[in-house]
Write an enzyme that holds these catalytic residues in place. Structure first.
Site, PDB file in Angstrom:
ATOM      1  CG  HIS A   1      -0.138  -0.009   2.579  1.00 44.17           C
ATOM      2  ND1 HIS A   1       0.500  -0.969   3.128  1.00 44.17           N
ATOM      3  CD2 HIS A   1       0.094   1.371   3.417  1.00 44.17           C
ATOM      4  CE1 HIS A   1       1.100  -0.538   4.165  1.00 44.17           C
ATOM      5  NE2 HIS A   1       0.994   0.793   4.157  1.00 44.17           N
TER       6      HIS A   1
ATOM      7  CG  HIS B   1       0.105   5.982   2.384  1.00 43.74           C
ATOM      8  ND1 HIS B   1      -1.256   5.282   2.493  1.00 43.74           N
ATOM      9  CD2 HIS B   1       0.593   5.446   3.140  1.00 43.74           C
ATOM     10  CE1 HIS B   1      -1.467   4.737   3.515  1.00 43.74           C
ATOM     11  NE2 HIS B   1      -0.232   4.827   3.943  1.00 43.74           N
TER      12      HIS B   1
END
Length: 148
Positions: A57, A72
């Site tokens: 992620h 992110h």
């Protein structure tokens, strides 16, 4: 001066639009965010350098000048434990700007009740060092901001 590229296609927005105070209040550092297009795609490296950290992620790429950029992918996506993400590179790999690092589906993130917005942060930078922040539609690989 470091040109930081958009890692995903979408709409460039300010970090204040990120629904997480860690990013929206600049606690991680200055930068920008992208509200991604809702289709499967590849996330590319925003700069040339070495992948310092790589999670499904999120990842950090550190350039030869020692500057690190955090990408992110969505908010609270760590809770997915990698589901919905495919790593296309490995921690320690040398990457060029625009090289694919992760594949993902932002629509799937959103369908799971999470925001797919992607903060792109200049780590350990002063706010005034980040300039020429893009506004509006960007493609992956377009310039997102400059780090002086």
């Amino acid at each position: 001066m470091t040109a930081v590229l958009a890692p995903v296609a979408g709409t460039a927005v300010g970090l204040t639009a990120v629904p997480d105070p860690v990013f929206s209040e600049g606690l991680v550092g200055p930068g920008a965010a992208i509200d991604p297009v809702r289709r499967p795609g590849r996330v590319v490296s925003p700069i040339a350098g070495r992948i310092h950290k790589l999670h499904p992620h999120a990842f950090v790429v550190v350039g030869d000048d020692g500057r690190g950029i955090l990408v992110h992918l969505g908010i609270d996506t760590v809770q997915l434990r990698g589901e919905g993400f495919e790593l296309l590179a490995a921690e320690g790999d040398r990457v060029s700007a625009g090289q694919p690092v992760v594949a993902w589906n932002p629509a799937g993130i959103e369908a799971g009740g999470r925001s797919p917005v992607c903060p792109v942060v200049a780590l350990d930078a002063f706010a005034e060092a980040v300039t020429e922040i893009a506004d509006g539609v960007v493609d992956a690989g377009d310039e997102l901001f400059r780090w002086a």
